[in-house]
Design a protein around this motif. Structure first.
Motif, PDB file in Angstrom:
ATOM      1  N   SER A 420       0.859  -1.184   0.000  1.00 19.98           N
ATOM      2  CA  SER A 420       0.000   0.000   0.000  1.00 19.98           C
ATOM      3  C   SER A 420       0.894   1.232   0.000  1.00 19.98           C
ATOM      4  CB  SER A 420      -0.907  -0.002   1.237  1.00 19.98           C
ATOM      5  OG  SER A 420      -1.764   1.112   1.221  1.00 19.98           O
ATOM      6  N   SER A 516      -3.545   7.402  -3.531  1.00 19.29           N
ATOM      7  CA  SER A 516      -2.762   6.275  -3.044  1.00 19.29           C
ATOM      8  C   SER A 516      -2.946   5.101  -4.000  1.00 19.29           C
ATOM      9  CB  SER A 516      -3.198   5.899  -1.630  1.00 19.29           C
ATOM     10  OG  SER A 516      -4.584   5.626  -1.598  1.00 19.29           O
ATOM     11  N   MET A 518      -2.199   0.640  -4.688  1.00 21.71           N
ATOM     12  CA  MET A 518      -1.760  -0.667  -4.223  1.00 21.71           C
ATOM     13  C   MET A 518      -0.992  -1.341  -5.351  1.00 21.71           C
ATOM     14  SD  MET A 518      -5.384  -2.791  -4.293  1.00 21.71           S
ATOM     15  CE  MET A 518      -4.649  -4.264  -3.624  1.00 21.71           C
ATOM     16  N   GLU A 537     -10.188  -3.687  -1.670  1.00 16.43           N
ATOM     17  CA  GLU A 537      -9.956  -2.667  -0.657  1.00 16.43           C
ATOM     18  C   GLU A 537     -11.050  -2.783   0.380  1.00 16.43           C
ATOM     19  OE1 GLU A 537      -8.664   1.724  -1.097  1.00 16.43           O
ATOM     20  OE2 GLU A 537     -10.857   1.812  -0.985  1.00 16.43           O
ATOM     21  N   THR A 580      -6.276   3.534  -5.294  1.00 17.20           N
ATOM     22  CA  THR A 580      -7.197   3.184  -4.218  1.00 17.20           C
ATOM     23  C   THR A 580      -7.842   4.447  -3.653  1.00 17.20           C
ATOM     24  OG1 THR A 580      -5.363   3.218  -2.631  1.00 17.20           O
ATOM     25  CG2 THR A 580      -5.923   1.107  -3.625  1.00 17.20           C
ATOM     26  N   TRP A 583      -6.115   5.196   2.279  1.00 22.99           N
ATOM     27  CA  TRP A 583      -4.804   4.690   2.675  1.00 22.99           C
ATOM     28  C   TRP A 583      -4.770   4.370   4.168  1.00 22.99           C
ATOM     29  CZ3 TRP A 583      -0.819   6.865   5.772  1.00 22.99           C
ATOM     30  CH2 TRP A 583       0.407   6.190   5.702  1.00 22.99           C
ATOM     31  N   HIS A 588      -5.721  -3.646   2.036  1.00 18.01           N
ATOM     32  CA  HIS A 588      -5.661  -3.900   0.598  1.00 18.01           C
ATOM     33  C   HIS A 588      -5.075  -5.287   0.407  1.00 18.01           C
ATOM     34  CE1 HIS A 588      -5.495   0.568   0.875  1.00 18.01           C
ATOM     35  NE2 HIS A 588      -6.426   0.446  -0.064  1.00 18.01           N
ATOM     36  N   SER A 629      -2.036  -6.000   2.811  1.00 13.49           N
ATOM     37  CA  SER A 629      -1.279  -4.924   3.439  1.00 13.49           C
ATOM     38  C   SER A 629      -2.245  -4.139   4.312  1.00 13.49           C
ATOM     39  CB  SER A 629      -0.654  -4.010   2.377  1.00 13.49           C
ATOM     40  OG  SER A 629      -0.053  -2.883   2.967  1.00 13.49           O
ATOM     41  N   HIS A 631      -2.984  -0.910   7.059  1.00 13.57           N
ATOM     42  CA  HIS A 631      -2.554   0.351   7.646  1.00 13.57           C
ATOM     43  C   HIS A 631      -3.623   0.754   8.644  1.00 13.57           C
ATOM     44  CE1 HIS A 631      -1.382   4.548   8.123  1.00 13.57           C
ATOM     45  NE2 HIS A 631      -0.214   4.198   7.623  1.00 13.57           N
TER      46      HIS A 631
END
Length: 644
Positions: A420, A516, A518, A537, A580, A583, A588, A629, A631
């Protein structure tokens, strides 16, 4: 009595002299060649050590007389007669061949080994003589005499037979680069810089070798910067196959440099020539002969929330198409040895740029066994043109080939990574990915070229908690904020934190503009894929102010999109890029599934596991076939409820 004749007198005298010499023993000037020479009070191993002579001491050594213990020699000092063996002594004079120090500072060791005590250092250009006969020890170290005194032992690499000159030091540095010995190459490069007193280009070599130590990836671009000068054959004709000449070549939506890039292909990738339009070629990818590619998938925002966007049968398995500059293609796929042969046929001075382009392309397509031969020539050419960053980059490639060894056979199709990325300074397909550590006072200068930022440490600040400033009122049975000054100061400080965070985020986004993205890396196998590929997502609602972290997946806002895979492909790695929407506080990921319904169920199962065990899932990047991934904003902790 009859008198002796002169001849008999002389014979008797010689005999007496011989007997006296035998009785007295012989003597010889010698020098101590070890750190300390132990002297004993008697000629035996268990006798007491009564004196020690330091390295370089000159002494007269007397050999044992007939009645004395064999192997023990006498040394007369101011303190009296002492005994020792010959180990640690060498006949004087000691001088052997002349040498010169060719490094800035050369440590001198008291013993013949790297771990020996350093007694002094010799400067660049110092003239020394080798010890005629070295004692036992590390063969890489030689005894040296300076100004008539044995100084100790130095690494032989740091000595040269001739007085060092800048050009000789640079040439020696290049030879060590060819061996992959970066440490010695740097020592010689620094000596060349000192010898040149900071003038010339030798400083660039030191800088490049320093970069190789700290950030070797920075030098990779030196090897990938080649264009159609590396071509060996003519452009392909319509209906034929073509092969990519540069390290990376863009495939666009239309025959214009302003059209969007839909794909980037690597050196030697194969395409079919569908049509020619002036300087442009309409091509179709031959996936089976493509070891790597990067594909733009567009924007995930175009996918409806809460559902899976599936491809139609007509869309799946189609051959990727687009437009390429005809100058980036050639009709033949030459080998690395063909490139090397052509480069060697060109004059080094008159056609330097063509030679370098051919050598860099040869290195890009070379098998591991071919790398050393190409690197030798490339380093020579780079030094000739004072292209020291290129020379060091080539040496790094040699080191990488030596460490890599034979590659293990592929285990088939696999989703390797999902990354990401915060934003990109240019087109992602041609960008480098660099880690950017977020700091509230960070400057975040705009990068050179196309760079996508893998940002760490960026999270919304936690709200201020005023419970420490409150007092419990027993009568009111609640917390009451009484210290208004402290409350105002806490709120002011928090406001400054928010302001600094906002400004820093703005600077970051200015350097790496949104959206952002991926990036999904897939390892292709020789057979059919294990299913259809889906990217997703999943926005998250994070409760940061509870006693324990709580993560709630927002299923209604999830987006899942199917990605087209070729029906057959050679073993290689492909990158899929997609813009995407979110973030921070988002997951993702990618998964192979038999159909859209199965893909949606896999995403739901992943979300349930994330909700049940957020810390455990955050510690990994794969679970039940889903590669992802995450966040997620960090936990802030619960602040006690308070009422005024």
């Amino acid at each position: 009595m009859r008198p002796r004749t002169p001849s008999l007198t002389r014979a008797a005298g010689c005999t007496l002299a011989l007997l006296l010499a035998t009785a007295c023993g012989s003597s010889q000037e010698m020098t101590v060649i070890q750190e300390e020479l132990e002297l004993r009070n008697e000629a035996r191993d268990d006798a007491a050590v009564v004196e020690r002579l330091p390295l370089g001491t000159r002494v007269k050594v007397h050999s044992p007389r007939p009645w004395e213990t064999e192997g023990w020699h006498r040394i007369v000092t101011k303190a009296g007669t002492r005994w020792t063996k010959l180990e640690g002594l060498a006949p004087y004079p000691l001088r052997g061949e002349t040498r010169f120090v060719r490094v800035e500072e050369l440590p001198v060791h008291a013993t013949r080994e790297a771990s020996g005590r350093v007694s002094e250092t010799l400067k660049l250009g110092t003239e020394v003589q080798l010890l005629a006969e070295d004692p036992p020890g590390d063969a890489a170290y030689r005894g040296v005499i300076h100004e008539g005194t044995l100084r100790g032992y130095v690494e032989e690499f740091a000595l040269s037979a001739q007085k060092p000159l800048t050009r000789d030091l640079l040439a020696a540095s290049s030879e060590y680069l060819k061996k992959g010995d970066f440490d010695r190459a740097k020592q010689l490069a620094k000596a060349a810089l000192a010898m040149a007193e900071g003038t010339g280009r030798s400083g660039a070599l030191v800088e490049a070798l320093t970069v190789a130590e700290t950030d070797p990836g920075e030098l990779k671009a030196e090897l990938t910067a080649f264009d159609d000068k590396a071509a060996i054959d003519f452009p392909p004709a319509k209906g034929a196959q073509g092969y990519v000449i540069p390290y990376r070549a863009a495939v666009r939506e239309g025959p214009d440099d302003r059209d969007a890039i839909v794909m980037v292909l690597p050196v030697d990738a194969a395409v079919e020539m569908l049509d020619l339009k002036g300087p442009w070629a309409h091509v179709a990818l031959i996936a089976k002969e493509t070891p790597w590619m990067a594909v733009s998938l567009g924007d995930l925002a175009k996918v409806e929330v809460g559902e899976t966007a599936a491809l139609s049968p007509a869309q799946r398995g189609g051959r990727a198409r687009g437009y390429m500059r005809l100058a980036t293609l050639q009709a033949k796929r030459p080998s690395a040895n063909e490139h090397l042969g052509l480069a060697n046929s060109l004059l080094r001075k008159e056609r330097a740029e063509e030679r370098l382009a051919l050598l860099k392309r040869a290195l890009a397509i070379a098998e591991p066994a071919q790398v050393p031969q190409i690197v030798q020539v490339l380093i020579d050419d780079a030094f000739q043109g004072e292209r020291y960053r290129l020379a060091v980059a080539a040496a790094l490639q040699l080191k990488e080939a030596a460490q890599g060894g034979p590659q293990a056979p592929s285990q088939g199709w696999k989703i390797e990574t999902v990354t990401s990325l915060y934003g990109c300074s240019g087109g992602p397909l041609e960008a480098q990915v660099e880690q950017v550590d977020f700091e509230p006072d960070g400057e975040f200068p705009k990068p050179t070229g196309n760079v996508c930022a893998l940002v760490t440490g960026l999270f919304s600040p936690c709200d201020v908690c005023l419970s420490d400033l409150s007092e419990y009122d027993a009568k009111e049975r609640q917390h009451v904020l009484r210290d208004k000054v402290a409350v105002d100061e806490a709120l002011t400080d928090h406001g400054e934190v928010i302001t600094d965070h906002t400004k820093a985020t703005s600077r970051l986004e200015d350097a790496y503009p949104r959206p952002s993205r991926m990036r999904v890396t897939v390892r292709a196998g020789s057979g059919a894929p294990p299913g259809r590929l889906f990217l997703f997502e999943l926005p998250l609602e994070v409760e940061r102010y509870e006693a324990t972290p709580i993560v709630k997946p927002l299923f209604k806002e999830a987006r899942v999109s199917e990605i087209d895979l070729p029906e057959s492909a050679n073993e290689g790695r492909w990158e899929y890029w997609m813009s995407t929407l979110q973030w921070e506080d988002a997951a993702h990921g990618a998964v192979f599934a038999s159909d859209p319904k199965a893909a949606w169920k896999a995403v739901q199962a992943f979300a349930r596991q994330l909700q049940a065990k957020p810390s455990e899932v955050q510690a990994r990047n794969e679970t039940a076939g889903v590669v992802y991934s995450l966040h997620v904003s960090p936990h802030c902790g619960k602040c006690p409820t308070r009422r005024k």
